[in-house]
Design an enzyme around this catalytic site. Structure first.
Site, PDB file in Angstrom:
ATOM      1  CE  LYS A   1       6.228  -1.745  11.666  1.00 41.40           C
ATOM      2  NZ  LYS A   1       5.905  -2.821  10.747  1.00 41.40           N
ATOM      3  CD  GLN A   2       3.043   1.781   9.696  1.00 44.73           C
ATOM      4  OE1 GLN A   2       3.541   0.696   9.952  1.00 44.73           O
ATOM      5  NE2 GLN A   2       2.905   2.227   8.467  1.00 44.73           N
TER       6      GLN A   2
ATOM      7  CD  GLU B   1       2.608  -4.045   9.292  1.00 49.37           C
ATOM      8  OE1 GLU B   1       3.806  -4.194   9.615  1.00 49.37           O
ATOM      9  OE2 GLU B   1       2.201  -4.138   8.116  1.00 49.37           O
TER      10      GLU B   1
ATOM     11  CD1 TRP C   1       0.753  -0.397   3.101  1.00 53.59           C
ATOM     12  CD2 TRP C   1      -0.604   1.343   3.476  1.00 53.59           C
ATOM     13  NE1 TRP C   1       1.086   0.139   4.328  1.00 53.59           N
ATOM     14  CE2 TRP C   1       0.271   1.210   4.591  1.00 53.59           C
ATOM     15  CE3 TRP C   1      -1.543   2.368   3.498  1.00 53.59           C
ATOM     16  CZ2 TRP C   1       0.236   2.064   5.695  1.00 53.59           C
ATOM     17  CZ3 TRP C   1      -1.582   3.218   4.599  1.00 53.59           C
ATOM     18  CH2 TRP C   1      -0.693   3.072   5.677  1.00 53.59           C
ATOM     19  CG  ASP C   2       4.836   0.759   1.502  1.00 55.83           C
ATOM     20  OD1 ASP C   2       3.896   0.112   1.988  1.00 55.83           O
ATOM     21  OD2 ASP C   2       6.004   0.682   1.925  1.00 55.83           O
TER      22      ASP C   2
HETATM   23  C1  BGC Z   1       4.948  -1.183   7.506  1.00 61.98           C
HETATM   24  C2  BGC Z   1       3.882  -1.299   6.459  1.00 61.98           C
HETATM   25  C3  BGC Z   1       4.554  -1.231   5.098  1.00 61.98           C
HETATM   26  C4  BGC Z   1       5.674  -2.256   4.967  1.00 61.98           C
HETATM   27  C5  BGC Z   1       6.462  -2.097   3.685  1.00 61.98           C
HETATM   28  C6  BGC Z   1       5.989  -2.267   7.302  1.00 61.98           C
HETATM   29  O1  BGC Z   1       7.004  -2.150   8.269  1.00 61.98           O
HETATM   30  O2  BGC Z   1       4.368  -1.330   8.791  1.00 61.98           O
HETATM   31  O3  BGC Z   1       2.960  -0.248   6.582  1.00 61.98           O
HETATM   32  O4  BGC Z   1       3.606  -1.427   4.100  1.00 61.98           O
HETATM   33  O5  BGC Z   1       6.577  -2.103   6.032  1.00 61.98           O
HETATM   34  O6  BGC Z   1       7.086  -0.842   3.622  1.00 61.98           O
END
Ligand code: BGC
Length: 772
Positions: A601-602, A488, A357-358
């Site tokens: 986490k984000q 996550e 989804w990035d």
């Molecule tokens: C992030 C995800 C991301 C993935 C790839 C993960 O660490 O939590 O949001 O899509 O990395 O960049």
């Protein structure tokens, strides 16, 4: 954090050779041209620690999944964009002694990536065990002018000896992937030929049957009197070489130019590959290294014209942002809708080089503002072309009637990630894909994209949400259970705010899209209704009910949307109280402890608030930022940028700058101790967003560019470029002045600090802000 990269406006420089840093540098100094990429491995043999990496976009291997307990719905494989033919190789021996920096004494060493020109160079002096000293210079690039071509120029000088030097340019398809699940090799040989200075090697991937033909043509010459000797060819499994001996006198130099073509069955019939490679070699070698480089540089100059950001008064920041822009531009050039951006681009194996989804969430804004419209459109078409697969993907999980669940991780439209908490549960990615359709149309005005592409994708996504919600008797609302949000560090939660919010937003948007289709494309709409068996009244009736009765976890006392049900049961201890030696927590804490903790986490709730900031007051945004940011550990590289932009939006300028710093030199300074695995390419889009959307406050609203800029205290000025509907603007923030140069023939209406104005064609507009 490391601090060994020399600060420079346009160049990335490493001085001195430290084998411990080699893998990191191999990532940082990677080159690419949108179609392929190459880590900064050495041309000559290197027996020290190294990750060999030469990647061709979309050529992947479906590596058999490795899991503990199999769960229905898991994908069979994990796709990997794989290491392919080593095209850079040139082995050197001196009087029978191999040149290998792991075995020699390195007296001086400099690796340099010229980002303006897209050129990687290396210079070193090494003393071999025998005491012989050589001076080596190499230059190489992957042409963005002719994306099938790579070129190397390499020279060896005999510094303190006279004797026989052997140079052996080769192509080697007998390569491995370190992350191969079962230690298998992924390539088999199809064909090889070599005669004199020209050779071709064709290999095929197991299972996916991609063919890759690599051609090389080289030239070896020397300074001083005497000639190089005749070329000896030899071959072995998946390998061809041309070996040349030369007698050199002290002070003389041997020079090699190696032109390479890489063509694949992605673009040509397998039967024609070799002839295509031959054509490419003929085309490129007739030009030679210098002319090829010249054309390549001109293309780079054009890219910089539309995408450069200048920062005055902070060299480290200047280098950082250019590095990010450079990497984005060399990862994706946007002329092929089968390609996309992997989180590591072409710089390492981690994440398999596939799409997350990035792209929609963190990369699209960069390309919208700096590249022709077609480039961003191709991102959307990539998903459009995968719609059928997304429907099948949803079917595997039990959805029906055209519901589409786009994969969390993909290369060809199929899901290829198999952690249940991500594959099954991180469904917010469907919303990101819907949001990208809106974002693209909002920016470009290309509303025609909806008919039929956008419409069809949004229909599949809406049907998914409609089936994924369920009615809660207890709450008398619709709920979405068992999800993982962008954070996550929580799995299988109920009613993740962001997921519920993006689901509802997608449905609302779809209702608008249907109105538009009926109004503007009534015939096409009727066809689509038939094609998709769309029961408009029934389906939209349910969507409206869901929109009206969706549940959002909310705390009245704090006036706060909660990240998910029960979030307040957690022990809320700010991340600032975490012991330094326990960070990052994913490296030091058990997963169990992480899941039970409050640590985020984000951006999660804040990701939603960033996307839908206009639906909320400044106070509301502040309240949420103040609550969630202190609990956030920012252990995804995608976190800091969203926090930086939101901080800027609510006037926390210092914080906005602090967060920006965490993203800007993430890889150059190896902040997270992981640059060796490859660079954080998708987060680089976020860094760009932090300057342009954060500091510059750029948004597009009602077909107008909106700026709310501020200048970080540490900088004298910054400027960036924006393409908008055919206008090209260069904007600069300096002191309390915002200067807009319209370098196009189009008058462009703007809103700057709330005031409406026009940047006239080929003119300059200077706006002062007395409040700053
Ligand atoms: C992030 C995800 C991301 C993935 C790839 C993960 O660490 O939590 O949001 O899509 O990395 O960049």
């Amino acid at each position: 954090m490391k601090d060994y990269i020399k600060h420079n406006e346009w160049k990335v420089i490493e001085e001195g050779f430290d084998p411990e840093l080699n893998r990191i540098s191999e990532s940082i100094f990677s080159i690419g041209n949108g179609k392929m990429g190459q880590r900064a491995n050495f041309e000559e043999k290197y027996s020290g620690d190294s990750l060999q990496g030469s990647y061709i976009a979309a050529i992947y291997y479906p590596d058999k999944t490795k899991v503990g307990w199999w769960k229905n719905g898991y994908p069979e494989y994990f796709a990997k964009v794989i290491n392919s033919t080593n095209w850079i190789g040139i082995n050197i021996t001196i009087e029978g002694e191999e040149l290998d920096l792991a075995k020699a004494t390195v007296l001086s060493f400099r690796r340099e990536l010229d980002m303006q020109k897209g050129l990687l160079s290396r210079h070193f002096i090494a003393r071999l065990k025998s005491g012989k000293q050589v001076e080596v210079q190499s230059k190489r690039f992957l042409s963005i002018d002719d994306p099938e071509i790579g070129a190397v120029r390499y020279s060896v000088k005999a510094m303190n000896f006279s004797g026989e030097v052997n140079v052996t340019p080769y192509l080697d398809g007998d390569v491995i992937n370190e992350d191969s699940n079962y230690g298998e090799k992924f390539w088999e040989e199809i064909e090889k030929t070599i005669s004199g200075d020209e050779g071709y090697l064709t290999i095929e991937t197991l299972k996916t049957k991609f063919h890759l033909c690599t051609g090389m043509k080289f030239n070896v010459s020397k300074t001083g009197s005497g000639q190089v000797k005749k070329i000896n060819n030899s071959v072995k499994e998946k390998y061809i070489e041309g070996s040349v001996n030369c007698n050199v006198k002290q002070g003389e130099e041997i020079r090699v130019e190696k032109i390479v073509a890489l063509v694949s069955s992605l673009n040509y019939n397998t039967g024609k590959l070799k002839s295509q490679a031959k054509k490419a070699i003929a085309r490129a070698s007739s030009m030679g290294f210098d002319k090829l480089l010249n054309r390549h540089q001109k293309k780079w100059a054009k890219k910089w014209e539309t995408s450069d950001i200048r920062i005055e008064g902070d060299l480290a920041a200047q280098q950082g942002i250019r590095f990010n822009i450079f990497q984005l531009n060399q990862t994706y050039t946007g002329d092929d809708d089968r390609l996309n951006i992997g989180p590591k681009g072409f710089t390492g194996e981690k994440y398999g080089g596939v799409t997350y989804w990035d792209t929609e969430s963190f990369c699209l804004p960069f390309y919208l503002s700096t590249a022709p419209q077609g480039v961003s459109k191709n991102f959307l078409l990539y998903r459009y072309k995968h719609l059928q697969k997304a429907i099948e993907n949803a079917q595997k999980l039990g959805f029906k009637d055209g519901a589409a669940l786009y994969p969390m991780v993909t290369v060809n439209g199929e899901e290829c990630h198999n952690e249940w908490e991500i594959t099954f549960e991180e469904i917010h990615r469907n919303g990101a894909i819907a949001y990208a359709v809106w974002n693209y149309i909002n920016y470009t005005g290309d509303i025609g994209y909806l008919a039929p592409y956008g419409f069809e994708v949004l229909l599949g996504i809406s049907r998914f949400w409609s089936q994924r919600v369920n009615w809660s008797e207890e709450k008398q609302s619709f709920v979405i259970l068992g999800v993982t949000g962008p954070n996550e560090y929580e799995n299988n939660v109920n009613n993740n705010f962001h997921t519920n919010n993006i689901a509802i937003w997608s449905l609302k948007y779809m209702l608008e899209v249907i109105d538009y289709m009926k109004e503007e494309h009534p015939y096409l709409y009727d066809e689509l209704v038939k094609k998709w068996k769309f029961k408009e009244i029934e389906e939209t009736g349910r969507w409206k009910e869901i929109i009206e009765k969706i549940y959002f976890p909310y705390d009245e006392a704090r006036q706060l949307y909660l990240q998910q049900d029960g979030f307040l049961d957690k022990e809320l201890i700010p991340a600032s109280e975490l012991a330094e030696n326990e960070k990052p927590i994913y490296q030091y804490w058990s997963w169990d402890r992480i899941l039970r903790s409050c640590y985020i986490k984000q951006a999660d709730v804040l990701q939603s608030l960033f996307w839908f900031e206009n639906s909320h007051s400044q106070e509301m945004l502040k309240r949420h930022f103040d609550f969630y940011e202190p609990l956030t550990v920012h252990e995804s590289s995608l976190s800091a940028c969203i926090h930086s932009i939101l901080a800027a939006k609510i006037g926390y300028y210092e914080k906005a700058y602090e967060f920006y710093l965490r993203t800007a030199r993430l890889d150059l300074d190896d902040y997270n101790n992981d640059s060796k695995d490859g660079l954080h390419i998708t987060s680089m889009g976020g860094t760009w967003m932090a300057i342009v959307m954060g500091f510059g406050g750029l948004r597009v609203s009602n077909e107008r560019l909106v700026f709310n800029p501020f200048l970080p205290d540490k900088w004298d000025s910054y400027s960036f470029r924006v393409d908008y509907k055919g206008a090209h603007l260069e904007v600069k923030m300096e002191g309390n002045k915002f200067i807009i140069k319209n370098r196009s023939e189009k008058d462009t209406p703007l809103i700057i600090w709330g005031a409406e104005m026009t940047a006239k064609a080929n003119d300059e507009l200077v706006v002062g802000n007395v409040k700053l």
